[in-house]
Motif scaffolding. Structure first.
Motif, PDB file in Angstrom:
ATOM      1  N   GLU A  91      45.440  79.016   6.809  1.00 27.13           N
ATOM      2  CA  GLU A  91      44.796  78.030   7.672  1.00 27.13           C
ATOM      3  C   GLU A  91      43.709  77.265   6.926  1.00 27.13           C
ATOM      4  OE1 GLU A  91      45.347  81.264   8.510  1.00 27.13           O
ATOM      5  OE2 GLU A  91      46.965  80.902   9.946  1.00 27.13           O
ATOM      6  N   LYS A  92      42.931  77.966   6.095  1.00 23.21           N
ATOM      7  CA  LYS A  92      41.866  77.297   5.345  1.00 23.21           C
ATOM      8  C   LYS A  92      42.452  76.366   4.286  1.00 23.21           C
ATOM      9  CE  LYS A  92      37.961  80.348   5.937  1.00 23.21           C
ATOM     10  NZ  LYS A  92      36.918  81.153   5.303  1.00 23.21           N
ATOM     11  N   VAL A  93      43.486  76.831   3.602  1.00 18.97           N
ATOM     12  CA  VAL A  93      44.116  75.984   2.587  1.00 18.97           C
ATOM     13  C   VAL A  93      44.663  74.724   3.243  1.00 18.97           C
ATOM     14  CG1 VAL A  93      46.005  75.805   0.910  1.00 18.97           C
ATOM     15  CG2 VAL A  93      44.651  77.900   1.033  1.00 18.97           C
ATOM     16  N   SER A  94      45.367  74.895   4.340  1.00 17.50           N
ATOM     17  CA  SER A  94      45.934  73.745   5.043  1.00 17.50           C
ATOM     18  C   SER A  94      44.835  72.804   5.530  1.00 17.50           C
ATOM     19  CB  SER A  94      46.796  74.220   6.212  1.00 17.50           C
ATOM     20  OG  SER A  94      47.476  73.139   6.792  1.00 17.50           O
ATOM     21  N   ALA A  95      43.764  73.356   6.076  1.00 17.83           N
ATOM     22  CA  ALA A  95      42.656  72.529   6.573  1.00 17.83           C
ATOM     23  C   ALA A  95      42.032  71.709   5.446  1.00 17.83           C
ATOM     24  CB  ALA A  95      41.601  73.405   7.247  1.00 17.83           C
ATOM     25  N   HIS A  96      41.856  72.318   4.275  1.00 19.13           N
ATOM     26  CA  HIS A  96      41.273  71.588   3.148  1.00 19.13           C
ATOM     27  C   HIS A  96      42.216  70.505   2.632  1.00 19.13           C
ATOM     28  CE1 HIS A  96      37.442  73.598   2.550  1.00 19.13           C
ATOM     29  NE2 HIS A  96      38.046  74.745   2.846  1.00 19.13           N
ATOM     30  N   LEU A  97      43.501  70.814   2.593  1.00 21.08           N
ATOM     31  CA  LEU A  97      44.467  69.798   2.170  1.00 21.08           C
ATOM     32  C   LEU A  97      44.458  68.607   3.125  1.00 21.08           C
ATOM     33  CD1 LEU A  97      47.468  72.052   1.121  1.00 21.08           C
ATOM     34  CD2 LEU A  97      46.248  70.460  -0.366  1.00 21.08           C
ATOM     35  N   VAL A  98      44.477  68.898   4.408  1.00 23.58           N
ATOM     36  CA  VAL A  98      44.469  67.834   5.404  1.00 23.58           C
ATOM     37  C   VAL A  98      43.157  67.062   5.333  1.00 23.58           C
ATOM     38  CG1 VAL A  98      44.488  67.352   7.890  1.00 23.58           C
ATOM     39  CG2 VAL A  98      46.135  68.961   6.915  1.00 23.58           C
ATOM     40  N   ASN A  99      42.055  67.759   5.133  1.00 21.71           N
ATOM     41  CA  ASN A  99      40.757  67.103   5.007  1.00 21.71           C
ATOM     42  C   ASN A  99      40.780  66.081   3.876  1.00 21.71           C
ATOM     43  OD1 ASN A  99      37.954  66.601   5.416  1.00 21.71           O
ATOM     44  ND2 ASN A  99      37.486  68.041   3.779  1.00 21.71           N
ATOM     45  N   LEU A 100      41.257  66.505   2.717  1.00 23.62           N
ATOM     46  CA  LEU A 100      41.324  65.595   1.568  1.00 23.62           C
ATOM     47  C   LEU A 100      42.274  64.436   1.842  1.00 23.62           C
ATOM     48  CD1 LEU A 100      40.740  64.795  -1.362  1.00 23.62           C
ATOM     49  CD2 LEU A 100      42.587  66.344  -2.049  1.00 23.62           C
ATOM     50  N   ALA A 101      43.462  64.756   2.310  1.00 27.10           N
ATOM     51  CA  ALA A 101      44.464  63.710   2.535  1.00 27.10           C
ATOM     52  C   ALA A 101      44.042  62.772   3.657  1.00 27.10           C
ATOM     53  CB  ALA A 101      45.817  64.344   2.848  1.00 27.10           C
ATOM     54  N   TRP A 102      43.584  63.323   4.756  1.00 23.79           N
ATOM     55  CA  TRP A 102      43.276  62.480   5.909  1.00 23.79           C
ATOM     56  C   TRP A 102      42.048  61.614   5.669  1.00 23.79           C
ATOM     57  CZ3 TRP A 102      45.836  60.459   9.575  1.00 23.79           C
ATOM     58  CH2 TRP A 102      45.167  59.764  10.581  1.00 23.79           C
ATOM     59  N   ASN A 103      41.006  62.211   5.162  1.00 19.12           N
ATOM     60  CA  ASN A 103      39.801  61.410   4.943  1.00 19.12           C
ATOM     61  C   ASN A 103      40.006  60.373   3.850  1.00 19.12           C
ATOM     62  OD1 ASN A 103      38.215  62.490   7.002  1.00 19.12           O
ATOM     63  ND2 ASN A 103      37.804  64.292   5.768  1.00 19.12           N
ATOM     64  N   GLY A 104      40.869  60.683   2.915  1.00 14.21           N
ATOM     65  CA  GLY A 104      41.230  59.669   1.921  1.00 14.21           C
ATOM     66  C   GLY A 104      42.078  58.585   2.551  1.00 14.21           C
ATOM     67  N   LEU A 105      43.046  58.979   3.361  1.00 19.94           N
ATOM     68  CA  LEU A 105      43.912  58.003   4.025  1.00 19.94           C
ATOM     69  C   LEU A 105      43.155  57.199   5.069  1.00 19.94           C
ATOM     70  CD1 LEU A 105      47.165  60.095   4.557  1.00 19.94           C
ATOM     71  CD2 LEU A 105      46.857  58.170   3.009  1.00 19.94           C
ATOM     72  N   GLY A 106      42.176  57.819   5.703  1.00 14.38           N
ATOM     73  CA  GLY A 106      41.405  57.130   6.738  1.00 14.38           C
ATOM     74  C   GLY A 106      40.625  55.945   6.197  1.00 14.38           C
ATOM     75  N   ASN A 107      40.391  55.936   4.898  1.00 17.77           N
ATOM     76  CA  ASN A 107      39.613  54.856   4.286  1.00 17.77           C
ATOM     77  C   ASN A 107      40.415  54.080   3.255  1.00 17.77           C
ATOM     78  OD1 ASN A 107      37.105  55.427   5.664  1.00 17.77           O
ATOM     79  ND2 ASN A 107      37.039  57.299   4.452  1.00 17.77           N
ATOM     80  N   LEU A 108      41.707  54.016   3.436  1.00 18.00           N
ATOM     81  CA  LEU A 108      42.537  53.270   2.484  1.00 18.00           C
ATOM     82  C   LEU A 108      42.123  51.814   2.426  1.00 18.00           C
ATOM     83  CD1 LEU A 108      46.245  54.368   3.044  1.00 18.00           C
ATOM     84  CD2 LEU A 108      44.790  54.858   1.107  1.00 18.00           C
ATOM     85  N   GLU A 109      42.075  51.286   1.220  1.00 16.69           N
ATOM     86  CA  GLU A 109      41.862  49.853   1.048  1.00 16.69           C
ATOM     87  C   GLU A 109      43.209  49.169   1.200  1.00 16.69           C
ATOM     88  OE1 GLU A 109      40.309  49.795  -2.889  1.00 16.69           O
ATOM     89  OE2 GLU A 109      38.286  50.306  -2.257  1.00 16.69           O
ATOM     90  N   ARG A 110      43.192  47.971   1.751  1.00 14.45           N
ATOM     91  CA  ARG A 110      44.438  47.246   1.963  1.00 14.45           C
ATOM     92  C   ARG A 110      45.135  46.933   0.637  1.00 14.45           C
ATOM     93  NH1 ARG A 110      45.528  45.537   6.891  1.00 14.45           N
ATOM     94  NH2 ARG A 110      43.396  45.462   7.619  1.00 14.45           N
ATOM     95  N   LYS A 111      44.350  46.538  -0.380  1.00 15.92           N
ATOM     96  CA  LYS A 111      44.898  46.232  -1.709  1.00 15.92           C
ATOM     97  C   LYS A 111      44.024  46.927  -2.752  1.00 15.92           C
ATOM     98  CE  LYS A 111      47.049  41.960  -0.407  1.00 15.92           C
ATOM     99  NZ  LYS A 111      47.508  40.660  -0.806  1.00 15.92           N
ATOM    100  N   PRO A 112      44.273  48.228  -3.009  1.00 18.76           N
ATOM    101  CA  PRO A 112      43.392  48.963  -3.915  1.00 18.76           C
ATOM    102  C   PRO A 112      43.478  48.463  -5.350  1.00 18.76           C
ATOM    103  CG  PRO A 112      45.324  50.263  -3.369  1.00 18.76           C
ATOM    104  CD  PRO A 112      45.385  49.018  -2.539  1.00 18.76           C
ATOM    105  N   ARG A 113      42.316  48.496  -6.011  1.00 19.75           N
ATOM    106  CA  ARG A 113      42.225  48.108  -7.427  1.00 19.75           C
ATOM    107  C   ARG A 113      41.301  49.107  -8.116  1.00 19.75           C
ATOM    108  NH1 ARG A 113      41.657  41.564  -7.193  1.00 19.75           N
ATOM    109  NH2 ARG A 113      43.530  41.308  -5.946  1.00 19.75           N
ATOM    110  N   LEU A 114      41.559  49.314  -9.389  1.00 22.31           N
ATOM    111  CA  LEU A 114      40.687  50.182 -10.176  1.00 22.31           C
ATOM    112  C   LEU A 114      39.348  49.474 -10.362  1.00 22.31           C
ATOM    113  CD1 LEU A 114      43.182  51.476 -12.867  1.00 22.31           C
ATOM    114  CD2 LEU A 114      42.387  52.659 -10.822  1.00 22.31           C
ATOM    115  N   LYS A 115      38.281  50.196 -10.249  1.00 19.30           N
ATOM    116  CA  LYS A 115      36.934  49.602 -10.370  1.00 19.30           C
ATOM    117  C   LYS A 115      36.551  49.383 -11.823  1.00 19.30           C
ATOM    118  CE  LYS A 115      36.127  50.262  -5.906  1.00 19.30           C
ATOM    119  NZ  LYS A 115      36.664  49.293  -5.020  1.00 19.30           N
ATOM    120  N   THR A 116      37.190  50.080 -12.763  1.00 23.82           N
ATOM    121  CA  THR A 116      36.803  49.999 -14.179  1.00 23.82           C
ATOM    122  C   THR A 116      37.442  48.831 -14.923  1.00 23.82           C
ATOM    123  OG1 THR A 116      38.557  51.537 -14.735  1.00 23.82           O
ATOM    124  CG2 THR A 116      36.375  52.463 -14.350  1.00 23.82           C
ATOM    125  N   LYS A 117      38.365  48.124 -14.320  1.00 19.04           N
ATOM    126  CA  LYS A 117      39.039  47.013 -15.011  1.00 19.04           C
ATOM    127  C   LYS A 117      38.295  45.731 -14.840  1.00 19.04           C
ATOM    128  CE  LYS A 117      43.431  48.209 -16.294  1.00 19.04           C
ATOM    129  NZ  LYS A 117      44.486  47.635 -16.927  1.00 19.04           N
TER     130      LYS A 117
END
Length: 197
Positions: free
Chosen positions: A171-197
């Motif tokens: 349950e903890k492993v799944s919760a952490h995976l979902v936390n990472l995936a969901w919170n990352g997906l929740g803030n997706l940029e419409r057209k992502p670009r690398l910041k270092t270029k």
């Protein structure tokens, strides 16, 4: 033993042996010895070690895909992500031999039944869900396969590590995976670009 019973016995023996030592180290002789049959019986049912291995891998892929597909009952994307992650990890916990077989290398020259092809099959299921969400948010649906591969790959990779460490709880492993995936997906940029270029 009937022919079908013998076939099932050989599949069980093969599954255990492939999980223990891998495809390359397993031999038709050892399979026959463990099943208490002659080598020709193995050849009669499967044409040899490779045929037996192919059926074992195919069954494991079907078991895993069935678990994930059956688990996807939610309506909300996060709920679906949680269900898919938990189903995958439950398979790893309950079918350790099967998962060990899937993460090992397939015979040389074989393109199906590999871990990469398994990830691709599971990712296709996830891709459909992501494409719907991307469309609803006016994102490019052509990127859904990329994100599906990333999500499924993340769960599979963590699953390999977790199988060896056996900590923390499922349950903890799944919760952490979902936390990472969901919170990352929740803030997706419409057209992502690398910041270092």
């Amino acid at each position: 033993m009937s022919g079908q019973q013998r076939r099932e016995q050989l599949l069980d023996v093969g599954r255990t042996l492939f999980a223990e030592v891998g495809y390359e180290a397993a031999s038709t002789e050892e399979i026959a010895l463990r099943a208490k049959v002659s080598k020709p019986v193995v050849y009669e049912h499967f044409g040899g070690k490779e045929g037996l291995y192919a059926v074992v891998v195919d069954r494991e892929i079907k078991r895993l895909l069935h678990r994930i597909t059956e688990a996807l009952t939610g309506e909300h994307p996060r709920e679906l992500l949680e269900q898919a992650s938990t189903a995958f990890l439950t398979y790893i916990k309950e079918e350790q031999d099967g998962f060990r077989i899937l993460i090992r290398d397939a015979p040389v020259g074989k393109t199906s039944g590999t871990f990469a092809s398994l990830i691709g099959d599971v990712a296709l299921q996830v891709e459909y869900v992501l494409a719907q969400q991307f469309k609803a948010r006016d994102f490019d649906t052509k990127t859904a396969p990329l994100y599906a591969q990333a999500l499924v790959g993340m769960v599979a990779q963590v699953g390999q590590w977790w199988l060896e460490t056996n900590k923390p709880s499922l349950e903890k492993v799944s919760a952490h995976l979902v936390n990472l995936a969901w919170n990352g997906l929740g803030n997706l940029e419409r057209k992502p670009r690398l910041k270092t270029k």
